[in-house]
Write a protein that holds these residues in place. Sequence first.
Motif, PDB file in Angstrom:
ATOM      1  N   TRP B 200      12.149  21.630  46.256  1.00 29.30           N
ATOM      2  CA  TRP B 200      12.150  20.302  45.648  1.00 29.30           C
ATOM      3  C   TRP B 200      12.932  20.326  44.333  1.00 29.30           C
ATOM      4  CZ3 TRP B 200      11.861  15.728  47.290  1.00 29.30           C
ATOM      5  CH2 TRP B 200      11.436  14.650  46.526  1.00 29.30           C
ATOM      6  N   ALA B 201      12.698  21.350  43.530  1.00 32.51           N
ATOM      7  CA  ALA B 201      13.413  21.467  42.253  1.00 32.51           C
ATOM      8  C   ALA B 201      14.910  21.589  42.499  1.00 32.51           C
ATOM      9  CB  ALA B 201      12.896  22.674  41.468  1.00 32.51           C
ATOM     10  N   ALA B 202      15.292  22.437  43.474  1.00 37.70           N
ATOM     11  CA  ALA B 202      16.716  22.625  43.769  1.00 37.70           C
ATOM     12  C   ALA B 202      17.322  21.319  44.253  1.00 37.70           C
ATOM     13  CB  ALA B 202      16.889  23.716  44.819  1.00 37.70           C
ATOM     14  N   THR B 203      16.579  20.586  45.086  1.00 43.94           N
ATOM     15  CA  THR B 203      17.098  19.326  45.608  1.00 43.94           C
ATOM     16  C   THR B 203      17.256  18.304  44.474  1.00 43.94           C
ATOM     17  OG1 THR B 203      15.857  19.840  47.597  1.00 43.94           O
ATOM     18  CG2 THR B 203      16.805  17.661  47.462  1.00 43.94           C
ATOM     19  N   LEU B 204      16.312  18.312  43.526  1.00 48.40           N
ATOM     20  CA  LEU B 204      16.427  17.407  42.381  1.00 48.40           C
ATOM     21  C   LEU B 204      17.656  17.754  41.535  1.00 48.40           C
ATOM     22  CD1 LEU B 204      12.708  17.017  41.276  1.00 48.40           C
ATOM     23  CD2 LEU B 204      14.263  15.156  41.873  1.00 48.40           C
ATOM     24  N   VAL B 254      11.888  10.418  37.946  1.00 45.84           N
ATOM     25  CA  VAL B 254      11.204   9.339  38.675  1.00 45.84           C
ATOM     26  C   VAL B 254      12.182   8.665  39.631  1.00 45.84           C
ATOM     27  CG1 VAL B 254      10.090   7.087  38.419  1.00 45.84           C
ATOM     28  CG2 VAL B 254       9.536   8.945  36.831  1.00 45.84           C
ATOM     29  N   ARG B 255      13.366   8.373  39.105  1.00 43.38           N
ATOM     30  CA  ARG B 255      14.364   7.669  39.923  1.00 43.38           C
ATOM     31  C   ARG B 255      14.818   8.527  41.109  1.00 43.38           C
ATOM     32  NH1 ARG B 255      20.078   6.743  40.287  1.00 43.38           N
ATOM     33  NH2 ARG B 255      20.585   8.506  38.935  1.00 43.38           N
ATOM     34  N   LEU B 256      15.135   9.793  40.818  1.00 35.84           N
ATOM     35  CA  LEU B 256      15.684  10.655  41.872  1.00 35.84           C
ATOM     36  C   LEU B 256      14.615  11.050  42.891  1.00 35.84           C
ATOM     37  CD1 LEU B 256      18.042  12.890  39.709  1.00 35.84           C
ATOM     38  CD2 LEU B 256      18.656  10.954  41.164  1.00 35.84           C
ATOM     39  N   GLU B 257      13.391  11.259  42.412  1.00 33.71           N
ATOM     40  CA  GLU B 257      12.326  11.603  43.372  1.00 33.71           C
ATOM     41  C   GLU B 257      12.114  10.460  44.347  1.00 33.71           C
ATOM     42  OE1 GLU B 257       8.739  13.046  41.493  1.00 33.71           O
ATOM     43  OE2 GLU B 257       9.557  15.083  41.506  1.00 33.71           O
ATOM     44  N   ALA B 258      12.177   9.238  43.825  1.00 31.12           N
ATOM     45  CA  ALA B 258      11.992   8.086  44.717  1.00 31.12           C
ATOM     46  C   ALA B 258      13.152   7.987  45.691  1.00 31.12           C
ATOM     47  CB  ALA B 258      11.862   6.810  43.892  1.00 31.12           C
ATOM     48  N   ALA B 259      14.380   8.216  45.159  1.00 31.56           N
ATOM     49  CA  ALA B 259      15.556   8.126  46.030  1.00 31.56           C
ATOM     50  C   ALA B 259      15.495   9.207  47.105  1.00 31.56           C
ATOM     51  CB  ALA B 259      16.826   8.282  45.196  1.00 31.56           C
ATOM     52  N   LEU B 260      15.121  10.429  46.718  1.00 26.50           N
ATOM     53  CA  LEU B 260      15.030  11.515  47.701  1.00 26.50           C
ATOM     54  C   LEU B 260      13.899  11.240  48.685  1.00 26.50           C
ATOM     55  CD1 LEU B 260      15.592  14.688  45.498  1.00 26.50           C
ATOM     56  CD2 LEU B 260      17.171  13.652  47.115  1.00 26.50           C
ATOM     57  N   GLY B 261      12.850  10.618  48.187  1.00 26.59           N
ATOM     58  CA  GLY B 261      11.733  10.273  49.067  1.00 26.59           C
ATOM     59  C   GLY B 261      12.180   9.347  50.191  1.00 26.59           C
ATOM     60  N   ARG B 262      13.133   8.462  49.871  1.00 29.28           N
ATOM     61  CA  ARG B 262      13.626   7.568  50.918  1.00 29.28           C
ATOM     62  C   ARG B 262      14.559   8.318  51.871  1.00 29.28           C
ATOM     63  NH1 ARG B 262      13.464   4.132  46.466  1.00 29.28           N
ATOM     64  NH2 ARG B 262      15.545   4.756  45.825  1.00 29.28           N
ATOM     65  N   GLU B 263      15.349   9.264  51.329  1.00 27.94           N
ATOM     66  CA  GLU B 263      16.311   9.959  52.175  1.00 27.94           C
ATOM     67  C   GLU B 263      15.678  11.119  52.946  1.00 27.94           C
ATOM     68  OE1 GLU B 263      19.957  11.188  50.237  1.00 27.94           O
ATOM     69  OE2 GLU B 263      19.814   9.425  48.950  1.00 27.94           O
ATOM     70  N   LEU B 264      14.769  11.823  52.296  1.00 27.81           N
ATOM     71  CA  LEU B 264      14.183  13.025  52.898  1.00 27.81           C
ATOM     72  C   LEU B 264      12.660  12.925  52.889  1.00 27.81           C
ATOM     73  CD1 LEU B 264      16.410  15.598  50.967  1.00 27.81           C
ATOM     74  CD2 LEU B 264      16.730  14.834  53.308  1.00 27.81           C
ATOM     75  N   PRO B 265      12.139  11.988  53.654  1.00 25.49           N
ATOM     76  CA  PRO B 265      10.685  11.765  53.581  1.00 25.49           C
ATOM     77  C   PRO B 265       9.868  13.008  53.911  1.00 25.49           C
ATOM     78  CG  PRO B 265      11.679  10.526  55.382  1.00 25.49           C
ATOM     79  CD  PRO B 265      12.796  11.082  54.581  1.00 25.49           C
ATOM     80  N   GLY B 266      10.381  13.846  54.816  1.00 20.34           N
ATOM     81  CA  GLY B 266       9.613  15.037  55.180  1.00 20.34           C
ATOM     82  C   GLY B 266       9.442  15.974  54.007  1.00 20.34           C
ATOM     83  N   LEU B 267      10.547  16.225  53.320  1.00 18.47           N
ATOM     84  CA  LEU B 267      10.504  17.113  52.160  1.00 18.47           C
ATOM     85  C   LEU B 267       9.658  16.482  51.060  1.00 18.47           C
ATOM     86  CD1 LEU B 267      11.432  19.628  50.706  1.00 18.47           C
ATOM     87  CD2 LEU B 267      13.514  18.436  50.043  1.00 18.47           C
ATOM     88  N   ALA B 268       9.830  15.164  50.861  1.00 16.03           N
ATOM     89  CA  ALA B 268       9.074  14.479  49.809  1.00 16.03           C
ATOM     90  C   ALA B 268       7.576  14.557  50.088  1.00 16.03           C
ATOM     91  CB  ALA B 268       9.519  13.022  49.705  1.00 16.03           C
ATOM     92  N   ARG B 269       7.203  14.477  51.356  1.00 13.00           N
ATOM     93  CA  ARG B 269       5.786  14.574  51.714  1.00 13.00           C
ATOM     94  C   ARG B 269       5.239  15.947  51.334  1.00 13.00           C
ATOM     95  NH1 ARG B 269       6.687  12.303  56.501  1.00 13.00           N
ATOM     96  NH2 ARG B 269       6.704  14.337  57.525  1.00 13.00           N
ATOM     97  N   ALA B 270       6.006  16.977  51.695  1.00  9.77           N
ATOM     98  CA  ALA B 270       5.569  18.333  51.359  1.00  9.77           C
ATOM     99  C   ALA B 270       5.501  18.504  49.843  1.00  9.77           C
ATOM    100  CB  ALA B 270       6.523  19.363  51.958  1.00  9.77           C
ATOM    101  N   ALA B 271       6.494  17.922  49.135  1.00 12.80           N
ATOM    102  CA  ALA B 271       6.512  18.037  47.677  1.00 12.80           C
ATOM    103  C   ALA B 271       5.311  17.326  47.074  1.00 12.80           C
ATOM    104  CB  ALA B 271       7.816  17.474  47.122  1.00 12.80           C
TER     105      ALA B 271
END
Lengths: 291, 760
Positions: B200-204, B254-271
């Motif tokens: 998650w950190a690397a993706t951010l 906050v902004r990027l986590e939300a954006a990634l949450g929309r693009e990569l919901p699976g990873l965001a769920r695990a995060a």
Amino acid sequence: MLPPNNRDDACRPPAPRSPLAMTAHPIAVEEYRPEQEPYYHPVGDEVALFEAAAAGHIPLLLKGPTGCGKTRFVEHMAWRLHRPLVTVSCHDDLTASDLVGRYLVKGGEVVWVDGPLTRAVKVGAICYLDEIVEARKDTTVVIHPLADDRRYLTVEKTGQVHPAHPDFCLVISYNPGYQSALKELKVSTRQRFASLAFDYPAPAVEAAVVAHETGLDPARCDQLVRLAQMTRNLKEQGLEEGASTRLLVHCGRLMVAGIDPVRACETAIALTLTDDPEMVAAVAEMVAAVF
Amino acid sequence: MMTETCVSNLQIGRPKAGTTPIPYSLSPMHWTRAKLDDHLSRRLEPVLSSRRTAAVAVEAVWRLSIPARGAALDLFEIAAAANEEIAFQFLLHVQAAVDRRGIQGLQGWLLEILDRYDRDGMYPAIAYLRTVGEGEATAVGEVALAPLAGRLETFLAALGGERHAIIAGVGPTTDGDHLILPERFHLAPTAEDNRTLYRWAATLLWAQLHRATFRLPSGWGDSAVDDLGRLDHFLSSFADPPLAAHLYLLAETVRLEAALGRELPGLARAAAAAKGALLATDLGRDHALLPPRARLCASLTRWLLGGNPGEAATVAHLLTPLATDSATVAASCAAVTACYPHLARLPGDGAMALPYLAALQPKRVAEALRRQRQQRLARLRVAIAHLAAEQSIHPPEKLAMRARTPSPSPTYELVAEGRPVELSAEVEGQLQAVVADLPTLPPELLAAGGWAPGYDPATPAGGEPVAGAAGDGFFYDEWDHRRHAYHKGWCTVREKAPAASPEPVAARILAGHRGVVRALRARFERLRTEERTLRRRHDGTDIDLDAVVEAIADARAGVEPDNRLFTRLQRDERNIAVCFLVDMSGSTKGWINRLQKESLVVLCEAIEAAGDRYAIYGFSGMTRLRCDLYPIKPFSEPYGEVVRARIGAIEPQDYTRMGAAIRHACFRLGEVEARTRLLIALTDGKPDDWDHYRGTYGIEDTRQALIEARRQGVHPFCITLDRDAADYLAHMVGPASYCYVEDVRTLPRKIPEVYRRLTR
């Protein structure tokens, strides 16, 4: 005689739409014409260009990666222009007589049988030579007189010249992605054609295509398209080619059939794209991130 | 066309089950103290003396718990294989390491030590080893970056943009070129959550670089500076820049986590789950005793982790809109401006980092991105200059760029005198990358002449220097089976000019093998690209009149006619590139060397007849820093007197480091355009080099190199003369195909035969 070309087109929707699927018996190549509209989502002015080229007797070269909709586009255009469609999938053993025709022995007599190209020339069909670079180089020369303003087909063995029907339209396709010095089109062949470049459609359009072809819910389609883009970014970085729209459609159909999305992606995408266990694992991680 | 038939006709090594035997009869954790002493004394002998005995190490091991002793002694063997001193120190400090990291953590610790040893040498490695007792005790569930980094890089490359290298350091943060992640992560209690947080950190960090965190639109910061310089200006405009920087990082997260949450919901769920686990740790607690500003920051962190914002509700409310789809980096700037007074008025120090992201480095990143931008432009210029030359556009000033599609997101194309220029996919990609990166397109690029070479003297035109080409050597990784990891850039391979023999050795060989050569040439010529008419086919281009006449006669006679009535024109296109690797180690001295020369001369004659492209490399060397390859015949050089003289001069040299030779041969094969790429290695025995490259290590590295070859689309094949081959060969060349030649005297005839079968 060559068997009628009933190549299993992966993009064809599951409902039986082709005349082949509806009539149980085979038909002649030149009789195949799409009865219902094959679904095609235009992404630019390609429909207008095709129509103009067909009207102006200009042969067309479609290039683009595998599974992005070239074949479907031709089927769609055949339907739109009400012309029969003769498709030949080229392979590296395809010879000129496979296209033009040959003598056969029937009951002690020798009979000439037209090949698919000759039939298309006679009835005024769209002749679609898929993956033309795969064919032998000498084969492509046969289409030269058809592809310029002469528009006739010379059949050496019978000593005949067939002028093309006014509706005859030559379309060839190739995938420039398989870059190999040996798989290049000759300049003399290339320069007879007008070219249409195809690529995977924009994400929204691709998702709409997947949704239409599979009936999968739009949110899942978006995810599939995102996954596909991720694999396309890895082209030349471990993957030979990214996931095509066709693969997405396959995957979507598995999902609609009730297969778990992660498993469906593994089956239809990860394992299909690569044999390298490391890359399979990498793609699996992407699947887990996207779904 | 591959090898089954080939192998079955030759002597084959029988595969033996399992890999290598463990060097112990009884598990080491059950050894007596005397046996332990004996073993360690023998193993550590090079670093022991009369005053320094193994007793301290024995004592240290003896004090360990039984399971820890087993693990420590297993790992000791790995360490001792690399360096005895490190192994000795390892044992002295192993108790401290077990205390800090647990038995499970020992292996990771040793890998870190050995990586430092590979990179910096023994003393830095030992200095690092000794620090194990310092600092905090390691939490359970700690994960190391090293084994995750490769997969993470691939993952981020899939997300798009240029590939970023992941390096260990103080972070997680980015310098614009690399993503810097801490060597170990132990925020959450479980390893699974820590791995997720790494990802998650690397993706951010990736998102920071690719979602405009460092590129402010005009209106924020000083509009006079470019988009990359504005962030630093913007943050410096506050009275307390570190506080502003912290708030900006929070807002962007906050902004990027939300954006990634929309693009990569699976990873965001695990995060989200991992963040939930963090909430249960110290981070989730209310810190009533902290100074007010730090307390507010702690509450904000808690809110970011998904907890209750508490007293930070007002600030959190200001940040919430950043999670919407339409939020841009400008919204983050606005949020920072709005939140800043709420924190600035509170007493106390406020520059507190987020749990899984370290502070931004706007200046460094801006510099790196600016450099990348220039390099991209320079590369594009070079590519376009080539293009202009290729398509004979004279003068190149004719080239200009214009929008293909109208705003808001235009794509551009290159035009010469108003007509679009056809771009290769690569140049097209470069062009779009440059356009996407620039906030506005400089007008000179749109004007005719903007692409003329040398237009912008400030931009270096050569692009980047080629990595890894320092000096005249090539660097290759080497596989260490004990670590299950590569030694990075471990072997230096040099191509050395081979000697040429003044004696007409080859001519004598040819004279002696005239008969064999003539027969082989005849057989190989038949392999050449040629058209031949196949008769009596079921299907074909023409009618086989003989067959028809026969069939009709048969039918008349009442015999069932044969229905194979066609002729078919068969054209075999050979498109093969083959690289022969010839063992030139000391053990080939004598008649093996003589037979090798004979084989090569005969082989060259035969392949010339077949017309395939081929190369011959001899390999030998000593130690990893001197892996020499002798290009006896490179792909580019035609076969002739020079090559023959070189074959005549092949003399046994030193050792056999096969892995590096195979990797380099694959590199050379990769440069050749061919449908089939073959690598044929000819060796007389096990891989063997002076510095530990023997036994299992050498076998495993060779095996790994062959696996890599397979992955690159090269078909590897091994021919060996080792009579004891059966016990390791099947394992070592398992990824390749192989045969072994029992009667060495038949070698000159065997090798061409093997080649013919392989390529038929």
